[in-house]
Design a protein around this motif. Structure first.
Motif, PDB file in Angstrom:
ATOM      1  N   HIS A 169     -27.727 -44.036 -10.209  1.00 46.27           N
ATOM      2  CA  HIS A 169     -26.500 -44.322 -10.953  1.00 46.27           C
ATOM      3  C   HIS A 169     -25.710 -45.471 -10.326  1.00 46.27           C
ATOM      4  CE1 HIS A 169     -25.367 -41.626  -7.726  1.00 46.27           C
ATOM      5  NE2 HIS A 169     -24.089 -41.747  -7.981  1.00 46.27           N
ATOM      6  N   ASP A 176     -18.278 -42.149  -5.400  1.00 41.58           N
ATOM      7  CA  ASP A 176     -19.382 -42.124  -6.359  1.00 41.58           C
ATOM      8  C   ASP A 176     -20.507 -41.216  -5.869  1.00 41.58           C
ATOM      9  OD1 ASP A 176     -18.057 -43.911  -8.002  1.00 41.58           O
ATOM     10  OD2 ASP A 176     -19.159 -45.663  -7.275  1.00 41.58           O
ATOM     11  N   ASP A 179     -19.235 -37.589  -6.010  1.00 41.64           N
ATOM     12  CA  ASP A 179     -19.110 -37.103  -7.384  1.00 41.64           C
ATOM     13  C   ASP A 179     -20.460 -36.737  -7.983  1.00 41.64           C
ATOM     14  OD1 ASP A 179     -16.418 -37.438  -7.176  1.00 41.64           O
ATOM     15  OD2 ASP A 179     -16.282 -39.167  -8.515  1.00 41.64           O
ATOM     16  N   PHE A 180     -21.513 -37.432  -7.582  1.00 41.17           N
ATOM     17  CA  PHE A 180     -22.843 -37.079  -8.080  1.00 41.17           C
ATOM     18  C   PHE A 180     -23.185 -35.644  -7.684  1.00 41.17           C
ATOM     19  CE2 PHE A 180     -27.343 -36.400  -7.473  1.00 41.17           C
ATOM     20  CZ  PHE A 180     -27.883 -36.834  -8.675  1.00 41.17           C
ATOM     21  N   ALA A 183     -20.996 -33.120  -9.584  1.00 39.25           N
ATOM     22  CA  ALA A 183     -21.443 -32.979 -10.973  1.00 39.25           C
ATOM     23  C   ALA A 183     -22.679 -32.098 -11.070  1.00 39.25           C
ATOM     24  CB  ALA A 183     -21.728 -34.356 -11.572  1.00 39.25           C
ATOM     25  N   LEU A 196     -20.174 -39.167 -14.944  1.00 37.90           N
ATOM     26  CA  LEU A 196     -21.420 -39.409 -14.222  1.00 37.90           C
ATOM     27  C   LEU A 196     -22.403 -40.146 -15.111  1.00 37.90           C
ATOM     28  CD1 LEU A 196     -23.175 -38.843 -11.672  1.00 37.90           C
ATOM     29  CD2 LEU A 196     -23.990 -36.786 -12.833  1.00 37.90           C
ATOM     30  N   ARG A 198     -25.804 -40.427 -16.017  1.00 33.52           N
ATOM     31  CA  ARG A 198     -26.975 -39.579 -15.859  1.00 33.52           C
ATOM     32  C   ARG A 198     -28.264 -40.364 -16.128  1.00 33.52           C
ATOM     33  NH1 ARG A 198     -25.661 -34.161 -15.423  1.00 33.52           N
ATOM     34  NH2 ARG A 198     -23.452 -33.716 -15.797  1.00 33.52           N
TER      35      ARG A 198
END
Length: 206
Positions: A169, A176, A179-180, A183, A196, A198
């Motif tokens: 991503h 970042d 957050d992956f 998520a 996100l 995907r």
């Protein structure tokens, strides 16, 4: 579903994962019952030089401040000592529990059925009630004992989601990367509130 989501924060490194989860869940209007272990207070001090308040009213504001002054949703903080709290009972309805980050000590105690504090008790309740429990170990390398404890949890139906980011991503910041992971953890509860990019498939090479 209006039932609360329990977030357990143990004394593992990587408290930013919990902060980002609080940010997105509250922004999406969810109710969070949060319990930080005794060791989590020490890790906060070590990682950021900030002391997490013991007073639960102040602690709620502390978490909201760390998450970016989010004013939506409902956040209920519990003391790790209060084994008589709502989340310690199977009659308290929840949509599940996340332990993030999850220390190897916490994983071992949950795998062994030990409940020495509220976080461990709440996790044990999720197991006995057949509800969703997700642990996010943040340790490397794993010893054989760690792996056996995580295997025991997986065999009991716990979802083990290590704090391992991806790169497809094209992350630009630490947030970042964090957050992956957040998520993917929330995916286990069918919650989609983290922006996100995907995976959409790649071009097949001849």
């Amino acid at each position: 579903m209006s039932d609360s989501l329990i977030l357990g924060v143990s004394g593992a490194s990587g408290l930013i994962y919990a902060v980002r989860a609080v940010k997105y869940l509250l922004a999406a209007g969810y109710t969070i019952d949060l319990v930080a272990s005794r060791a989590a207070y020490q890790v906060w001090q070590a990682e950021s030089g900030i002391q997490m308040p013991g007073d639960l009213t102040k602690q709620e504001q502390f978490w909201r401040s760390q998450a970016g002054e989010v004013q939506t949703g409902q956040l209920i903080c519990h003391s790790w000592q209060n084994v008589g709290a709502t989340i310690a009972s199977g009659s308290f309805r929840t949509r599940g529990m996340i332990v993030m980050p999850c220390s190897m000590s916490t994983a071992a105690k949950i795998a062994g059925g030990l409940s020495s504090d509220l976080l461990e008790r709440a996790a044990d309740v999720q197991l006995k009630e057949g509800r969703k429990l997700i642990v996010v170990p943040r340790e490397t390398p794993f010893s054989l004992i760690h792996l056996r404890n995580l295997t025991t949890l997986a065999e009991a139906g716990v979802r083990v989601v290590p704090a391992i980011p991806a790169w497809y991503h094209q992350p630009q910041t630490i947030d970042d990367l964090v957050d992956f992971v957040v998520a993917r953890v929330l995916d286990q509860l069918e919650i989609d509130c983290v922006p996100l990019k995907r995976w959409e498939g790649g071009n097949q090479q001849e």
